[in-house]
Design an enzyme around this catalytic site. Structure first.
Site, PDB file in Angstrom:
ATOM      1  N   HIS A  89      -4.312  11.618  -9.662  1.00  0.00           N
ATOM      2  CA  HIS A  89      -5.671  12.071  -9.985  1.00  0.00           C
ATOM      3  C   HIS A  89      -6.749  11.177  -9.363  1.00  0.00           C
ATOM      4  O   HIS A  89      -7.921  11.545  -9.356  1.00  0.00           O
ATOM      5  CB  HIS A  89      -5.861  12.187 -11.502  1.00  0.00           C
ATOM      6  CG  HIS A  89      -6.090  10.886 -12.220  1.00  0.00           C
ATOM      7  ND1 HIS A  89      -6.763  10.819 -13.419  1.00  0.00           N
ATOM      8  CD2 HIS A  89      -5.734   9.603 -11.932  1.00  0.00           C
ATOM      9  CE1 HIS A  89      -6.822   9.566 -13.832  1.00  0.00           C
ATOM     10  NE2 HIS A  89      -6.199   8.818 -12.951  1.00  0.00           N
TER      11      HIS A  89
ATOM     12  N   ASP B 298       0.861  -1.177   0.000  1.00  0.00           N
ATOM     13  CA  ASP B 298       0.000   0.000   0.000  1.00  0.00           C
ATOM     14  C   ASP B 298       0.898   1.227   0.000  1.00  0.00           C
ATOM     15  O   ASP B 298       1.621   1.484   0.968  1.00  0.00           O
ATOM     16  CB  ASP B 298      -0.884  -0.020   1.253  1.00  0.00           C
ATOM     17  CG  ASP B 298      -1.837   1.158   1.323  1.00  0.00           C
ATOM     18  OD1 ASP B 298      -1.689   2.124   0.537  1.00  0.00           O
ATOM     19  OD2 ASP B 298      -2.740   1.130   2.178  1.00  0.00           O
TER      20      ASP B 298
END
Length: 339
Positions: A248, A230
């Site tokens: 984004h 992660d």
């Protein structure tokens, strides 16, 4: 003149209203490999239906629709041929948009867009209402759509990697981490152009296997690693961090956390390269403004940004932008150094 302008506006607006139909025609053609079958010699609807295991009459109707939008050319007597645009819907051809079609016009994206009015009313995504979970969790539970999402950036990555290899000075860079790099096409492309470069893809378990396979197919396994993890928890140490179409997906706070993780793990003199759409001037034709509505629909806090908004994120994350340039793709290359 006013009547003519009104007629043109009517036509343009009607085309916009019915755009969903065009998107689903293209998706269905991609899902059924219509242009692949035609390119392989199946020129009639009966021949395509036999190869695609579809109904001949409805296959003809689909092919007729494909011809009306330029994916196929009609040669008469029930025979069709591919067009240059239709070639881009084929699997495995350079610059193919097949996987991008299956992702952007696929179920999870499609059903999330249906809730856009509520997203605008409430100021937040409705993806949980649409899917019962965030889209990335959905992908992990629906591998076919997850694979399409991971593969959709491959062609773009190959274009961007070729351009990045020509403009980025990677001398002195020994290790590059492709953060959230899915199948690793970006870093693998840079490794091909730089024989001394070691590459790492950091991503979720359900996509890193594809990166390892891609490295093996290219004969790069000896200097490549696929790391499951992660990136909000931490990233491997490196001389170069690659972030393509990652920022984004997230809100400002998450982006800053990710950039700070890269900064904390960065070796002395390390750089980062960000590949993203950059919004244009308000009121001008701008794909980024449309793409931003997709981010509102399918992500929890994601958005497209102007260059000055990216600069603010870079500063908060411990980096300083030293260059920015558009590419032949939709993306810009933004090069950062440690602040």
């Amino acid at each position: 003149m006013k009547d003519l302008e009104q007629e043109r506006d009517f036509g343009r607006l009607f085309q916009m209203i019915t755009g969903h139909g065009v998107a689903q025609i293209v998706r269905t053609a991609a899902a059924l490999s219509i242009t692949d079958h035609v390119a392989a010699g199946a020129r009639t609807a009966d021949e395509v239906a036999d190869r695609a295991s579809t109904h001949p009459a409805t296959t003809y109707r689909l092919m007729r629709a494909c011809a009306s939008i330029g994916l196929l050319a009609y040669e008469g007597h029930g025979r069709f041929a591919t067009t240059p645009m239709g070639e881009l819907l084929r699997e495995g051809v350079p610059g193919s948009l097949r996987d991008t079609t299956l992702h952007l016009a696929g179920y999870s994206t499609w059903v999330s867009w249906a809730h856009l009015p509520d997203a605008v009313r409430e100021g937040r995504t409705q993806v949980y209402k649409a899917l019962g979970m965030d889209q990335f969790t959905y992908f992990s539970q629906h591998p076919e759509e997850g694979d399409a999402f991971a593969s959709s950036g491959s062609s773009m990555s190959e274009i961007v990697a070729a351009e990045a290899a020509s403009v980025l000075d990677l001398s002195g860079v020994s290790t590059a981490v492709d953060v959230g790099g899915a199948n690793g096409r970006l870093v693998l492309g840079l490794m091909q152009a730089n024989p001394g470069l070691h590459g790492i893809v950091l991503d979720q378990p359900h996509v890193t296997a594809a990166a390892a396979r891609a490295a093996g197919e290219l004969g790069l396994s000896d200097r490549f690693s696929a790391v499951q993890g992660d990136f909000f928890e931490g990233v491997p140490a490196a001389d170069l961090y690659l972030l393509k179409w990652v920022l984004h997906d997230w809100d400002d706070d998450a982006c800053v956390r990710l950039l700070r993780n890269c900064r904390a793990a960065a070796r002395p003199g390390a750089r980062a390269v960000v590949f993203e759409l950059v919004l244009g001037e308000v009121g001008t034709p701008d794909f980024g403004a449309v793409a931003d509505m997709n981010m509102l629909s399918v992500t929890d806090g994601g958005r497209e940004r102007h260059l000055h908004e990216y600069d603010a994120l870079f500063t908060a994350g411990g980096w300083r932008r030293i260059s920015a340039r558009p590419t032949r793709s939709l993306l810009w290359i933004m090069e950062l150094e440690a602040a």
